[in-house]
Design an enzyme around this catalytic site. Structure first.
Site, PDB file in Angstrom:
ATOM      1  N   ASP A 123       3.140  -3.311   3.153  1.00 21.15           N
ATOM      2  CA  ASP A 123       1.970  -4.079   2.708  1.00 21.15           C
ATOM      3  C   ASP A 123       2.151  -4.484   1.257  1.00 21.15           C
ATOM      4  O   ASP A 123       2.860  -3.810   0.505  1.00 21.15           O
ATOM      5  CB  ASP A 123       0.701  -3.225   2.688  1.00 21.15           C
ATOM      6  CG  ASP A 123       0.375  -2.618   4.006  1.00 21.15           C
ATOM      7  OD1 ASP A 123       0.753  -3.188   5.025  1.00 21.15           O
ATOM      8  OD2 ASP A 123      -0.261  -1.543   3.970  1.00 21.15           O
TER       9      ASP A 123
HETATM   10  N1  URA Z   1       1.795   1.933   6.655  1.00 23.88           N
HETATM   11  C1  URA Z   1       0.922   1.232   5.920  1.00 23.88           C
HETATM   12  O1  URA Z   1      -0.275   1.431   6.037  1.00 23.88           O
HETATM   13  N2  URA Z   1       1.401   0.338   5.047  1.00 23.88           N
HETATM   14  C2  URA Z   1       2.709   0.102   4.866  1.00 23.88           C
HETATM   15  O2  URA Z   1       3.075  -0.743   4.056  1.00 23.88           O
HETATM   16  C3  URA Z   1       3.606   0.833   5.641  1.00 23.88           C
HETATM   17  C4  URA Z   1       3.129   1.746   6.528  1.00 23.88           C
END
Ligand code: URA
Length: 260
Positions: A123
């Site tokens: 993310d």
């Molecule tokens: N889980 C999440 O919530 N975000 C990420 O970027 C990777 C795994």
């Protein structure tokens, strides 16, 4: 081409979903940049299974279609390069963001390695280990659920999760897209206000760790991925990248079932 063959890939894994556009295939195989590959196509220099393809929306199956440029077959995954980026928060995992937001492509040597792409996603707010490769077959294999590649995250969450919260996360917890697989979860430390959880999962669902923390009512305030399969953040500072060592390359091949 049978689209059903690609259905096992999860939405989060969009960067490697097959079939892929021909220009993307060419770029990932290291032939030219995406734009350069489009130019090769419109110039009539690219054939798929013996037929010249000039249409930019055309798709190929990298594992079974035969692609040629100027009569020479393009080898998928030949002379591959892989590297680790220690992604800072605030960068979108894409090689090109139409909205102009800072994206990970700015942090890796795309000029030197035109086919480079991220294996999976983090993310925008998540920090840590993001693998890049020009080897489409390797990237595809690492994301395939059958290989159970483990990823470890450190999550700073609000409050103090109880033992039963930790057991719920470990055993599998209900999210809106179904139960999560069993995971390794441990409470590393707490100051009473916030706590640090270490979670090792082998799935790759959209915002999975944040949603898992939300499901036990402890908001994820900061998330860092500290390992991906055999890879760790050793020798790579935040915002920096480094090539994989020979040992790491071999370990990755091993993780997808190929012996060196
Ligand atoms: N889980 C999440 O919530 N975000 C990420 O970027 C990777 C795994």
């Amino acid at each position: 081409m049978d689209p059903a063959r690609f259905e096992h890939l999860e939405p989060e894994q969009g960067s490697a979903i097959y079939p892929m556009r021909l220009q993307k295939f060419l770029a990932r195989a290291g032939i030219a940049s995406r734009r350069g590959s489009e130019n090769l196509m419109t110039a009539g220099r690219v054939k798929v299974n013996g037929v010249v393809v000039t249409e930019l929306g055309s798709k190929v199956d990298p594992l079974s279609d035969v692609v040629e440029v100027d009569g020479l077959q393009v080898k998928w995954g030949a002379e591959a390069v892989s590297l680790i980026l220690n992604k800072p928060a605030g960068f979108v995992t894409t090689m090109n963001d139409p909205q102009g937001r800072p994206c990970v492509a700015e942090l890796v040597p795309t000029e030197d390695h035109p086919g480079l792409y991220p294996v999976g996603r983090l993310d925008r707010a998540t920090r840590g280990l993001l693998l890049f490769t020009t080897d489409g077959e390797l990237g595809h294999g690492l994301l395939h659920p059958s290989h159970h590649v483990h990823k470890t995250y450190l999550a700073r969450v609000s409050g103090v999760p109880t033992d039963s919260d930790i057991s719920a996360l470990s055993n599998g917890i209900e999210l809106d897209d179904g139960m999560t697989a069993p995971a390794e979860v441990a409470l590393e430390e707490t100051d009473g206000q916030t706590s640090l959880l270490r979670l090792t999962i082998h799935e790759g669902r959209y915002r999975q760790v944040r949603r898992m923390c939300g499901a036990i009512h402890h908001e994820c305030l900061d998330l860092q991925r500290i390992s991906f399969g055999p890879l760790t953040l050793e020798n790579v500072n935040e915002g920096q990248w480094r090539y994989l060592t020979e040992k790491e390359n071999e370990a990755l091949q091993y993780a997808v079932g190929k012996q060196c």
